[in-house]
Structure formats: C-alpha cells, structure tokens
Scaffold this motif. Structure first.
Motif, mmCIF file in Angstrom:
data_model
loop_
_atom_site.group_PDB
_atom_site.id
_atom_site.type_symbol
_atom_site.label_atom_id
_atom_site.label_comp_id
_atom_site.label_asym_id
_atom_site.label_seq_id
_atom_site.Cartn_x
_atom_site.Cartn_y
_atom_site.Cartn_z
ATOM 1 N N VAL A 148 1.024 -1.269 0.155
ATOM 2 C CA VAL A 148 -0.025 0.046 0.068
ATOM 3 C C VAL A 148 1.148 1.273 -0.135
ATOM 4 N N PRO A 149 0.680 2.082 -0.981
ATOM 5 C CA PRO A 149 1.619 3.372 -0.884
ATOM 6 C C PRO A 149 1.298 4.215 -0.095
ATOM 7 N N ASN A 150 2.112 5.211 0.059
ATOM 8 C CA ASN A 150 1.612 6.489 0.997
ATOM 9 C C ASN A 150 0.398 6.947 0.649
ATOM 10 N N PRO A 151 -0.787 7.150 1.495
ATOM 11 C CA PRO A 151 -1.910 7.692 0.878
ATOM 12 C C PRO A 151 -1.921 9.393 0.367
ATOM 13 N N ARG A 152 -0.745 10.032 0.977
ATOM 14 C CA ARG A 152 -0.784 11.444 0.584
ATOM 15 C C ARG A 152 -0.222 11.501 -0.938
ATOM 16 N N THR A 153 0.712 10.596 -1.291
ATOM 17 C CA THR A 153 1.430 10.889 -2.506
ATOM 18 C C THR A 153 1.122 9.735 -3.300
ATOM 19 N N ILE A 196 9.630 -1.607 -7.327
ATOM 20 C CA ILE A 196 8.654 -0.729 -6.654
ATOM 21 C C ILE A 196 8.034 0.313 -8.025
ATOM 22 N N GLU A 197 8.794 0.517 -8.946
ATOM 23 C CA GLU A 197 8.349 1.489 -10.136
ATOM 24 C C GLU A 197 7.428 0.720 -10.832
ATOM 25 N N ARG A 198 7.780 -0.645 -10.827
ATOM 26 C CA ARG A 198 6.793 -1.485 -11.839
ATOM 27 C C ARG A 198 5.421 -1.643 -11.170
ATOM 28 N N ILE A 199 5.529 -1.823 -9.885
ATOM 29 C CA ILE A 199 4.248 -1.802 -9.048
ATOM 30 C C ILE A 199 3.563 -0.644 -9.219
ATOM 31 N N GLU A 200 4.035 0.557 -9.048
ATOM 32 C CA GLU A 200 3.355 1.786 -8.966
ATOM 33 C C GLU A 200 2.963 2.257 -10.380
ATOM 34 N N LYS A 201 3.489 1.714 -11.497
ATOM 35 C CA LYS A 201 3.090 2.072 -12.895
ATOM 36 C C LYS A 201 2.105 1.184 -13.246
ATOM 37 N N LEU A 202 2.401 -0.130 -13.190
ATOM 38 C CA LEU A 202 1.510 -1.314 -13.804
ATOM 39 C C LEU A 202 0.558 -1.764 -13.095
ATOM 40 N N LEU A 203 0.775 -2.067 -11.751
ATOM 41 C CA LEU A 203 0.086 -2.968 -10.805
ATOM 42 C C LEU A 203 -0.900 -2.025 -9.910
ATOM 43 N N LEU A 204 -0.446 -1.033 -9.396
ATOM 44 C CA LEU A 204 -1.594 -0.254 -8.533
ATOM 45 C C LEU A 204 -2.835 0.163 -9.216
ATOM 46 N N PRO A 205 -2.755 0.757 -10.593
ATOM 47 C CA PRO A 205 -3.939 1.098 -11.335
ATOM 48 C C PRO A 205 -4.929 -0.197 -11.375
ATOM 49 N N TYR A 233 -5.009 -2.706 -9.470
ATOM 50 C CA TYR A 233 -5.667 -3.731 -8.069
ATOM 51 C C TYR A 233 -6.094 -2.386 -7.203
ATOM 52 N N GLN A 234 -6.776 -1.322 -7.573
ATOM 53 C CA GLN A 234 -7.313 -0.081 -6.959
ATOM 54 C C GLN A 234 -6.553 0.447 -5.753
ATOM 55 N N GLY A 235 -5.151 0.610 -6.167
ATOM 56 C CA GLY A 235 -4.186 1.162 -5.326
ATOM 57 C C GLY A 235 -3.764 0.665 -4.177
ATOM 58 N N ARG A 236 -3.846 -0.640 -4.098
ATOM 59 C CA ARG A 236 -3.099 -1.484 -3.151
ATOM 60 C C ARG A 236 -3.003 -3.189 -3.792
ATOM 61 N N VAL A 237 -2.012 -3.431 -3.782
ATOM 62 C CA VAL A 237 -1.568 -4.500 -4.536
ATOM 63 C C VAL A 237 -1.119 -5.919 -3.560
ATOM 64 N N PRO A 238 -2.073 -6.895 -3.743
ATOM 65 C CA PRO A 238 -1.566 -8.209 -2.951
ATOM 66 C C PRO A 238 -0.313 -8.612 -3.428
ATOM 67 N N SER A 239 0.528 -9.318 -2.344
ATOM 68 C CA SER A 239 1.834 -10.051 -2.806
ATOM 69 C C SER A 239 1.523 -11.077 -3.763
ATOM 70 N N ALA A 240 0.506 -11.517 -3.919
ATOM 71 C CA ALA A 240 0.323 -12.559 -4.950
ATOM 72 C C ALA A 240 0.282 -11.948 -6.357
ATOM 73 N N ALA A 241 -0.121 -10.717 -6.545
ATOM 74 C CA ALA A 241 -0.172 -10.153 -7.849
ATOM 75 C C ALA A 241 1.307 -10.100 -8.299
#
Length: 194
Positions: free
Chosen positions: A49-54, A71-80, A82-90
C-alpha cells in the motif's frame, strides 16, 4: 415556570443501520473481492500500500536499483489494476508471466499437482483476435526487445491480471493459478473451478 419536558426523539434505527452496513460490505466485496473477500492463501495476507498522501511508495535514498525497479513497476502497472493496493500474490503472478511460464494447479491443493504452460503457447490458445492492438492500456515490457512489442504476451498479462483483480483466479501457496468464484456475500466462501 416552564416544565422540563423530555422530548421523545427516535433512537437510531438499529435494523436500518445493520442493513446499510451489510449493503456497504456487499458493495466493497463486489468492487474489490481480493481485499474484502479474505482469500484463503498467504499471498493475500500482505498488501503493498503506497503512502496515501503521495500515492507512491516511500523508499530510502539508499534503496538498491533492483528494489527501485520493482517498486516502479508496481506503481506504474499494478497499482492501477488493483485499486491502489496490491496483494503480494499479484507480484508473484507478474513474475510468473515475466518468466514466460504459467503454472496451473490441477485439482485441489491437497494433491499439489501442477501443469505448466508457456506464456507463448497460452497466447496462441487465446487466439489472434485483436492482433492490431499492439499493446492495450499498459505495456508490461515482458520480453520486449527495443521497440518491438509482443502483443500476444501483453494480452496474456492484461487478461490474467484483470482476472486476478476481479477475484476470478487466485494464486495458491505454491504460486499456482486456481480459477475461482469469489464469495457472493460478505464472509462467504471462495469456490474453486476445477
């Protein structure tokens, strides 16, 4: 002299509150079954789960390059997806697809049988429709070389992450794919499609 009269205000309608809470829980389950449906595997116990402010993950300045790339891959590709939070399974699913092999569980988890299918073979089974779509909404840069995109692999990546995010598949504790039907009501059980 005025009398102090107690006004009889209606108290909270407990039944209406309970119904409203049940409806909210149902909506949350329907919109994000992985987070609100409590899947039965370890890969859904830990969430990134990313920082809620940023909306970004906080990294120290001394973080290694591979950690930054992860982390960049998660932010760019997976967060959108998985609705802003990514299970480790993803992230495990993402790794499997990047490695070029999909691993499917055969039968229930007690038997530990798996079937491996190369992503390229699965992509061929998906068919060549949408071949003109070079890459959908995102480019996961799987096995792309330079500017050449492997459209079929991108479709597999998008297809499986969408199925996963919607709860139609889970990764078991051996990171093998199991097709599922998410719980139909809060607290309900996951059903597995064999």
């Amino acid at each position: 002299m005025a009398k102090n009269r107690k006004t009889s205000r209606p108290g909270p309608n407990k039944q209406a509150t309970r119904v409203a809470m049940q409806r909210k829980a149902q909506r949350l389950l329907e919109t994000d079954p992985l987070f609100h449906g409590s899947p039965p595997y370890e890969g859904y116990r830990e969430w990134l789960v990313p920082n809620p402010r940023t909306g970004r993950f906080d990294l120290s300045a001394s973080a290694p390059a591979d950690t930054r790339a992860f982390i960049e891959r998660i932010e760019k590709l997976l967060l959108p997806l998985y609705q802003g939070r990514v299970p480790s399974a993803a992230t495990y699913l993402d790794d499997r697809i990047k490695e070029g092999v999909l691993v499917f569980a055969e039968g229930d988890d007690a038997h530990h049988k798996v079937r491996e299918i190369p992503v390229t073979e699965f992509a061929a089974q998906m068919g060549s429709h949408h071949e003109e779509d070079d890459h959908h909404e995102v480019c996961p840069q799987l096995n792309c070389v330079g500017e050449q995109h492997v459209a079929a692999e991108h479709r597999v990546w998008i297809h499986f992450h969408h199925l996963h995010a919607s709860g139609q598949l889970l990764l078991n504790d051996r990171d093998a794919i199991r097709f599922t039907i998410p719980p139909q009501s809060p607290g309900g059980a996951w059903q597995f499609v064999f």
